[in-house]
Design an enzyme around this catalytic site. Sequence first.
Site, short mmCIF file in Angstrom:
data_model
loop_
_atom_site.label_atom_id
_atom_site.label_comp_id
_atom_site.label_asym_id
_atom_site.label_seq_id
_atom_site.Cartn_x
_atom_site.Cartn_y
_atom_site.Cartn_z
N SER A 93 35.76 26.91 -7.88
CA SER A 93 36.88 27.63 -8.51
C SER A 93 37.42 26.91 -9.74
O SER A 93 38.17 27.50 -10.50
CB SER A 93 38.00 27.85 -7.49
OG SER A 93 38.49 26.61 -7.03
N HIS A 98 34.16 18.06 -9.70
CA HIS A 98 34.90 17.44 -8.60
C HIS A 98 34.06 17.44 -7.33
O HIS A 98 33.10 18.20 -7.20
CB HIS A 98 36.22 18.17 -8.34
CG HIS A 98 36.07 19.62 -8.00
ND1 HIS A 98 35.76 20.58 -8.95
CD2 HIS A 98 36.17 20.27 -6.83
CE1 HIS A 98 35.70 21.76 -8.36
NE2 HIS A 98 35.93 21.60 -7.07
N ILE A 99 34.45 16.58 -6.42
CA ILE A 99 33.83 16.47 -5.10
C ILE A 99 34.94 16.68 -4.07
O ILE A 99 36.05 16.15 -4.22
CB ILE A 99 33.21 15.07 -4.88
CG1 ILE A 99 32.18 14.76 -5.96
CG2 ILE A 99 32.58 14.97 -3.50
CD1 ILE A 99 31.78 13.29 -5.98
#
Length: 111
Positions: A93, A98-99
């Site tokens: 989204s 990012h993780i």
Amino acid sequence: MSEAAPNCVFCKIIAKKEPAEILHEDDDIIVFRNRLKWVPVMLLVVPKVHMQQWQLWEELMPKAGPIAVKMGEDHCPGGFRVLSNFGRDAMQSQEHAHIHVVGGTRLIEYA
């Protein structure tokens, strides 16, 4: 990699223009609690430079990976998952790489 994106919520958190519960921060990586609460622990491991998901994996995983594991060990002693979504069909989204570190409960199977 690119400069901060003006409408990116992660860039705003990194610039301290949006609030977040920050759990780790160094020159390259910031970790904060996700505002979503699908499970008790939802952390985001985010590069401080706005980049695409593939760039995170190619350029910063040697640093981001161990940080994600450490956050999981510290916040989810019973076990955790480290996830990375690539594209809308995978439920990515935010364009800023990012993780996810998720846990704090028994996680069920999923597709």
